[in-house]
Design a protein around this motif. Structure first.
Motif, short mmCIF file in Angstrom:
data_model
loop_
_atom_site.label_atom_id
_atom_site.label_comp_id
_atom_site.label_asym_id
_atom_site.label_seq_id
_atom_site.Cartn_x
_atom_site.Cartn_y
_atom_site.Cartn_z
N LEU A 32 30.40 5.95 -21.12
CA LEU A 32 29.23 6.14 -20.27
C LEU A 32 28.65 4.80 -19.80
CD1 LEU A 32 27.32 8.96 -22.23
CD2 LEU A 32 28.66 9.22 -20.13
N LEU A 33 28.54 3.85 -20.74
CA LEU A 33 27.98 2.54 -20.39
C LEU A 33 28.85 1.80 -19.38
CD1 LEU A 33 26.85 1.34 -23.95
CD2 LEU A 33 25.33 1.90 -22.03
N SER A 34 30.15 1.85 -19.56
CA SER A 34 31.04 1.10 -18.67
C SER A 34 31.16 1.74 -17.29
CB SER A 34 32.43 0.94 -19.30
OG SER A 34 33.03 2.19 -19.49
N LYS A 35 30.93 3.04 -17.19
CA LYS A 35 31.04 3.74 -15.90
C LYS A 35 29.71 3.90 -15.19
CE LYS A 35 35.20 6.31 -17.04
NZ LYS A 35 35.77 7.64 -17.31
N ALA A 36 28.64 3.45 -15.78
CA ALA A 36 27.30 3.62 -15.19
C ALA A 36 27.13 2.72 -13.98
CB ALA A 36 26.23 3.33 -16.23
N LYS A 37 27.16 3.32 -12.80
CA LYS A 37 27.00 2.57 -11.55
C LYS A 37 25.64 2.83 -10.91
CE LYS A 37 31.18 1.05 -11.92
NZ LYS A 37 31.30 0.01 -12.91
N THR A 38 25.16 4.05 -11.01
CA THR A 38 23.87 4.38 -10.41
C THR A 38 22.77 4.21 -11.45
OG1 THR A 38 23.94 6.73 -11.03
CG2 THR A 38 25.00 6.11 -8.93
N GLN A 43 20.59 5.06 -16.88
CA GLN A 43 19.55 5.60 -17.74
C GLN A 43 20.14 6.57 -18.76
OE1 GLN A 43 16.13 4.76 -17.51
NE2 GLN A 43 16.85 3.20 -16.10
N SER A 44 21.05 7.43 -18.31
CA SER A 44 21.69 8.41 -19.20
C SER A 44 22.54 7.71 -20.26
CB SER A 44 22.55 9.37 -18.40
OG SER A 44 21.76 10.17 -17.56
N ALA A 45 23.28 6.70 -19.84
CA ALA A 45 24.15 5.98 -20.77
C ALA A 45 23.32 5.23 -21.82
CB ALA A 45 25.04 5.01 -20.01
N LYS A 51 20.22 7.17 -28.65
CA LYS A 51 20.29 8.36 -29.49
C LYS A 51 21.34 8.18 -30.59
CE LYS A 51 19.72 11.93 -26.98
NZ LYS A 51 19.90 13.07 -26.07
N LEU A 52 22.50 7.65 -30.23
CA LEU A 52 23.57 7.44 -31.21
C LEU A 52 23.13 6.48 -32.30
CD1 LEU A 52 26.46 7.76 -32.24
CD2 LEU A 52 27.16 6.01 -30.60
N TRP A 53 22.57 5.35 -31.92
CA TRP A 53 22.12 4.38 -32.92
C TRP A 53 20.96 4.93 -33.73
CZ3 TRP A 53 24.41 0.49 -35.11
CH2 TRP A 53 25.47 -0.13 -34.46
N GLY A 54 20.09 5.72 -33.10
CA GLY A 54 18.98 6.34 -33.84
C GLY A 54 19.47 7.27 -34.93
N ILE A 55 20.48 8.07 -34.60
CA ILE A 55 21.06 8.98 -35.59
C ILE A 55 21.72 8.20 -36.71
CG2 ILE A 55 22.90 10.69 -35.96
CD1 ILE A 55 22.22 11.70 -33.07
N ALA A 86 18.88 -2.11 -25.65
CA ALA A 86 18.97 -0.95 -24.76
C ALA A 86 17.62 -0.62 -24.13
CB ALA A 86 19.52 0.27 -25.52
N ASN A 87 16.54 -0.76 -24.90
CA ASN A 87 15.21 -0.52 -24.35
C ASN A 87 14.86 -1.52 -23.26
OD1 ASN A 87 14.09 1.84 -25.53
ND2 ASN A 87 13.94 0.77 -27.48
N VAL A 88 15.24 -2.77 -23.46
CA VAL A 88 15.02 -3.78 -22.43
C VAL A 88 15.84 -3.45 -21.19
CG1 VAL A 88 15.41 -6.22 -21.83
CG2 VAL A 88 14.36 -5.63 -24.02
N ALA A 89 17.09 -3.05 -21.39
CA ALA A 89 17.99 -2.74 -20.28
C ALA A 89 17.55 -1.50 -19.50
CB ALA A 89 19.41 -2.55 -20.81
N LEU A 90 16.80 -0.60 -20.14
CA LEU A 90 16.30 0.57 -19.42
C LEU A 90 15.38 0.18 -18.27
CD1 LEU A 90 15.49 3.07 -22.32
CD2 LEU A 90 17.00 3.53 -20.38
#
Length: 138
Positions: A32-38, A43-45, A51-55, A86-90
């Protein structure tokens, strides 16, 4: 025996080990991260990464977590850094490469065979004083 119970018994034992499931989750997030163009994909990635790191962090902090204390601290450090990044990148155009690299390291670690000995990080010539925690910079 009910149909559901019979199906459960047929499927029991045909599951993936937890390490492989976790590695698959990191692979999915990296995809998801590598394919995120829009902006929306980004935001979804990033949300999936958070979410993954939180779990993972919740699991690490459980009192019944089987990981040794040094590994738990290291994973907490990496997870905290990843979530902060990730929060900064958002809210910016920050590159996602650092997150992808950290997740790749996790995939490699999870995909490696578990050590045969019961004492992680130990070698035949190393003492327990040789253990070191990783340190994240940046």
């Amino acid at each position: 025996m009910t149909y559901g119970m019979s199906q459960y018994q047929n499927q029991s034992g045909t599951y993936l080990p937890p390490r492989e499931v976790e590695a698959m989750a990191f692979r999915h997030v990296n995809d998801l991260l590598s394919k995120a163009k829009t902006h929306s994909d980004r935001q979804s990635a990033l949300s999936a990464n958070l979410k993954l790191w939180g779990i993972l962090m919740q699991g690490i902090q459980r009192t019944d977590c089987p990981l040794d204390e040094i590994l738990r601290k290291d994973l907490t450090t990496v997870g905290t850094w990843s979530m902060r990044y990730a929060n900064v990148a958002l809210n910016s155009d920050t590159s996602l490469k650092a997150l992808i690299d950290i997740n790749e390291d996790m995939i490699e670690g999870l995909s490696a065979s578990p050590p045969a000995t019961a004492t992680p990080y130990a070698t035949s010539t190393a003492s327990s004083d040789a253990r070191m925690a990783i340190q994240m910079v940046g």
